[in-house]
Design a protein around this motif. Structure first.
Motif, PDB file in Angstrom:
ATOM      1  N   SER A  37       0.927  -0.952  -0.154  1.00  0.00           N
ATOM      2  CA  SER A  37       0.306  -0.489  -0.034  1.00  0.00           C
ATOM      3  C   SER A  37       0.842   1.735   0.180  1.00  0.00           C
ATOM      4  O   SER A  37       0.615   2.498  -0.796  1.00  0.00           O
ATOM      5  N   GLU A  38       1.457   1.411   0.671  1.00  0.00           N
ATOM      6  CA  GLU A  38       2.457   2.555   1.142  1.00  0.00           C
ATOM      7  C   GLU A  38       3.520   2.382  -0.376  1.00  0.00           C
ATOM      8  O   GLU A  38       3.969   3.797  -0.258  1.00  0.00           O
ATOM      9  N   SER A  39       3.708   1.114  -0.502  1.00  0.00           N
ATOM     10  CA  SER A  39       5.096   1.334  -2.324  1.00  0.00           C
ATOM     11  C   SER A  39       4.196   1.706  -3.330  1.00  0.00           C
ATOM     12  O   SER A  39       5.122   2.367  -4.716  1.00  0.00           O
ATOM     13  N   ASP A  40       2.731   2.750  -2.884  1.00  0.00           N
ATOM     14  CA  ASP A  40       1.455   2.535  -3.942  1.00  0.00           C
ATOM     15  C   ASP A  40       2.088   1.661  -5.753  1.00  0.00           C
ATOM     16  O   ASP A  40       2.500   2.305  -7.090  1.00  0.00           O
ATOM     17  N   SER A  41       2.527   0.364  -5.677  1.00  0.00           N
ATOM     18  CA  SER A  41       2.656  -0.381  -6.831  1.00  0.00           C
ATOM     19  C   SER A  41       2.044  -0.617  -7.567  1.00  0.00           C
ATOM     20  O   SER A  41       0.114  -0.993  -7.537  1.00  0.00           O
ATOM     21  N   LYS A  42       2.030  -0.658  -8.510  1.00  0.00           N
ATOM     22  CA  LYS A  42       1.342  -1.043  -9.704  1.00  0.00           C
ATOM     23  C   LYS A  42      -0.087  -2.005  -9.377  1.00  0.00           C
ATOM     24  O   LYS A  42      -0.903  -2.445 -10.213  1.00  0.00           O
ATOM     25  N   PHE A  43       0.819  -3.273  -9.259  1.00  0.00           N
ATOM     26  CA  PHE A  43      -0.235  -4.528  -9.317  1.00  0.00           C
ATOM     27  C   PHE A  43      -0.223  -4.561  -7.168  1.00  0.00           C
ATOM     28  O   PHE A  43      -0.086  -6.345  -6.933  1.00  0.00           O
TER      29      PHE A  43
ATOM     30  N   ILE B 107      10.612   0.594   1.706  1.00  0.00           N
ATOM     31  CA  ILE B 107       9.702   1.681   0.997  1.00  0.00           C
ATOM     32  C   ILE B 107       9.971   2.821   0.331  1.00  0.00           C
ATOM     33  O   ILE B 107       9.883   3.060  -0.769  1.00  0.00           O
ATOM     34  N   LYS B 108      11.396   3.497   1.221  1.00  0.00           N
ATOM     35  CA  LYS B 108      11.463   4.974   0.635  1.00  0.00           C
ATOM     36  C   LYS B 108      12.348   4.349  -1.007  1.00  0.00           C
ATOM     37  O   LYS B 108      12.602   5.126  -1.818  1.00  0.00           O
ATOM     38  N   LYS B 109      13.305   3.224  -0.850  1.00  0.00           N
ATOM     39  CA  LYS B 109      13.945   2.489  -1.646  1.00  0.00           C
ATOM     40  C   LYS B 109      12.625   2.574  -2.472  1.00  0.00           C
ATOM     41  O   LYS B 109      12.773   2.692  -3.922  1.00  0.00           O
ATOM     42  N   ILE B 110      11.586   1.519  -2.749  1.00  0.00           N
ATOM     43  CA  ILE B 110      10.538   1.465  -3.860  1.00  0.00           C
ATOM     44  C   ILE B 110      10.203   2.099  -4.174  1.00  0.00           C
ATOM     45  O   ILE B 110       9.713   2.906  -5.643  1.00  0.00           O
ATOM     46  N   LYS B 111       9.886   3.782  -3.400  1.00  0.00           N
ATOM     47  CA  LYS B 111       8.792   4.651  -4.173  1.00  0.00           C
ATOM     48  C   LYS B 111       9.858   5.303  -4.557  1.00  0.00           C
ATOM     49  O   LYS B 111       9.801   6.195  -5.940  1.00  0.00           O
ATOM     50  N   LYS B 112      11.674   5.744  -5.065  1.00  0.00           N
ATOM     51  CA  LYS B 112      12.614   6.316  -5.418  1.00  0.00           C
ATOM     52  C   LYS B 112      12.608   5.557  -6.983  1.00  0.00           C
ATOM     53  O   LYS B 112      13.294   6.036  -8.246  1.00  0.00           O
ATOM     54  N   LYS B 113      12.973   3.763  -6.866  1.00  0.00           N
ATOM     55  CA  LYS B 113      12.933   3.634  -8.172  1.00  0.00           C
ATOM     56  C   LYS B 113      11.818   3.782  -9.072  1.00  0.00           C
ATOM     57  O   LYS B 113      11.430   3.530 -10.138  1.00  0.00           O
ATOM     58  N   GLN B 114       9.832   4.233  -8.445  1.00  0.00           N
ATOM     59  CA  GLN B 114       8.811   4.136  -9.207  1.00  0.00           C
ATOM     60  C   GLN B 114       9.164   5.708 -10.050  1.00  0.00           C
ATOM     61  O   GLN B 114       8.037   5.987 -11.039  1.00  0.00           O
ATOM     62  N   GLU B 115      10.037   6.390  -9.000  1.00  0.00           N
ATOM     63  CA  GLU B 115       9.963   8.419  -9.665  1.00  0.00           C
ATOM     64  C   GLU B 115      10.726   8.361 -10.963  1.00  0.00           C
ATOM     65  O   GLU B 115      11.168   7.496 -11.405  1.00  0.00           O
TER      66      GLU B 115
END
Length: 109
Positions: free
Chosen positions: A23-29, A101-109
């Motif tokens: 939920s926090e990572s805003d993952s597409k799937f 979670i921060k690492k995942i969010k940075k990859k999505q940007e």
């Protein structure tokens, strides 16, 4: 009874952590992955504790059924799931999870 409570606690903790991280990572799937993981945990725990991970659902479906006393039901489905949920909150707040979670969010940007 104790083994069932431990299984419910660990599985509830893992399910809650997975849901929160996705939920926090805003993952597409994220929704699909969360549903898949939850289903797999239920299947894994089914023969041991029933794999409910939800005290209200377990009570609605199993309270008063043959083979389990009221105390056993409360320990496994209420105490186990509640302890697992509380532990998941503390684990989620750790620096390790927050950095992930921060690492995942940075990859999505």
């Amino acid at each position: 009874m104790i083994l069932g409570a431990i299984i419910e606690a660990v599985a509830t903790c893992l399910c809650r952590l997975t849901s929160r991280v996705l939920s926090e990572s805003d993952s597409k799937f994220g929704n699909i992955l969360d549903a898949f993981f939850g289903t797999m945990m239920v299947v894994a725990a089914f023969n041991f504790s029933g794999g409910y991970f939800n005290p209200a659902l377990a009570t609605a479906l199993k309270l008063g059924c043959e083979g389990n006393t009221f105390v056993e039901h409360m320990v496994v489905y209420w105490l186990g799931a509640t302890v697992g949920s509380v532990i998941s909150v503390f684990i989620f707040r750790t620096k390790t999870i927050q950095n992930y979670i921060k690492k995942i969010k940075k990859k999505q940007e």
